[in-house]
Structure formats: structure tokens, C-alpha cells
Enzyme design. Sequence first.
Site, PDB file in Angstrom:
ATOM      1  N   ASP A 177       0.841  -1.197   0.000  1.00 28.46           N
ATOM      2  CA  ASP A 177       0.000   0.000   0.000  1.00 28.46           C
ATOM      3  C   ASP A 177       0.881   1.254   0.000  1.00 28.46           C
ATOM      4  OD1 ASP A 177      -2.258   1.510   0.017  1.00 28.46           O
ATOM      5  OD2 ASP A 177      -2.893   1.000   2.047  1.00 28.46           O
ATOM      6  N   ASN A 193     -10.074  -2.624  -6.995  1.00 24.21           N
ATOM      7  CA  ASN A 193      -9.243  -1.583  -7.604  1.00 24.21           C
ATOM      8  C   ASN A 193      -9.696  -1.175  -8.992  1.00 24.21           C
ATOM      9  OD1 ASN A 193      -6.121  -2.748  -6.102  1.00 24.21           O
ATOM     10  ND2 ASN A 193      -7.594  -1.227  -5.380  1.00 24.21           N
ATOM     11  N   SER A 237      -8.329  -5.365   4.197  1.00 24.99           N
ATOM     12  CA  SER A 237      -8.736  -5.043   2.818  1.00 24.99           C
ATOM     13  C   SER A 237      -9.120  -6.259   1.982  1.00 24.99           C
ATOM     14  CB  SER A 237      -7.622  -4.249   2.112  1.00 24.99           C
ATOM     15  OG  SER A 237      -7.412  -3.018   2.757  1.00 24.99           O
TER      16      SER A 237
END
Length: 263
Positions: A37, A85, A213
Site C-alpha cells: 500500500d 481496484n 482489505s
Amino acid sequence: MAGIGVNEVVARTAVDSSPAGAPWTGPVPRHIAMIMDGNGRWAQRQGLPRVEGHLRGAETVRRMVEECARLGVEQLTLFCLSSENWKRPAEELEFLMQLLRQYLRQEQTELVRGNIRLSVIGDLARLPAETQTEIDAAVRHCATHSGIRLCLAVNYGARAEIVAAARRLAEEVGAGQRRADEIDEAAFASCLDTAGMPDPDLLIRTAGEMRVSNFLLWQISYSELWVTPCLWPDLQVADLHAALREFGQRERRFGGLSSGEPA
């Protein structure tokens, strides 16, 4: 499912007395997973386009793979692209696909030299055809290697993975291939993308975000978590050693009692 037998830790030394910042020589996890990240934030802080952060992030991938291989880690799993994403700008997603293809082509020599096995998990059918072709070629190219396994999670989402596993088991029961009372944790795990892989012992997340996540939700049930504010492009070997140092100091009970703790 995670357990003491599955998440076996290879102890290189019984006690590590090295000071903070020194190279790690203690227990080495069998499997490390990393949530990469902060590429975009790194670029923005440098006044650069977001894609520059992904380019620098690829250099960090190389550092982590090389060091994990040197330490004797059996598997390194990297969260490259989440199924969520796809909400990002189309230009950035296209660049990520190009970067993945470029990485797979350019790193083949290093994969061979390092005897690195390559696996890719996730819903690959949604990827561009040329990206799928590049992935298939790279995985086949490394199929006979016996060194560290590098597992890339691409267009991956743990909830979708779990739903797909449940659907597959339901279909097997409906077809008479399996009885419902035969479904246990081992049967469920065998239907996941990670079938045959050990569960992660250590999950590292960069950029200071305190969440997992939708990454390997089943597999990280007993993983140790280590979060650093360091952005992924800035992650260094010393940071990995710091994570391993803290990992080596933790007592992993897997739901049981610690040694000497009253029942």
C-alpha cells in the site's frame, strides 16, 4: 485452515540478541504475505504522477523477493491488485497491466536464477487477454523450480474466493460427488485459490492502514499482523527485518493457552 502443523515456523536460532536495526537471524516464518500500500501516495508526495509510485513499488517487490529467498522463507504472497481496484482511473489500471506484463517478462531471468516458483491467484478471467497470456507463460516457465514460491494476488478478493469455494462444494454435493457431512475445513480450503499452500504466518501491511482489505480472509485467521507507516516504495530490507524481529518475540498460541498459563 491455520494450525500449528500448517504454520510451522523454522527456527534458525533459539535466541536472537541482536540490537534493533541489525540483520535478523532468528525465527523465519514459513509464509509471509504483504499488502503493498502507498504507491500513489508516495508519488503524490514527490510531486509525481501516480504511475511513478507503481514503478518504484516494483523495485520494492524485487528487494522483498530477494531477501525473503535469502532468509529461507518458503512463500511470499503479494497483494498486487484488488478486485475493488477496478474503480481506479482507466489510465492507471492500464498502466498496472502493462507493468505486470513487463515485470513478468523482465524478471524471468531472475526467477530462473533464483529458482523461484511463481503462482498467481485471483479472478484472472477479467484481465486483458495479453496479460493472461503473459501470466500463463511465466507460471509454466517456473513450474519446475523448487525455491521460494512467489504468489501474486491479481484481481483478487477474499470474499469472492470464499463464495466460489462454497459454490464449488455445493455443486459437488448436488452432483453426488461429495456428501454434505464430509465438508470440513480441509475440504473447504482445498477449493480456495491457495489450495496446497501454507497459511501465512506473518502479514505485513505498509502505509499505516489498519485493515486487511479483503485479503486472504480465510487464510490469515491466525497470522501475526505487522503494520508500518512506511509507504511501499520506501520499504527496505531493514523494515522486513524489524517485522521479523517482532514476529520472533510473539507467542503464537492458535487459540490455546500460553506456556505456564493456568487453565
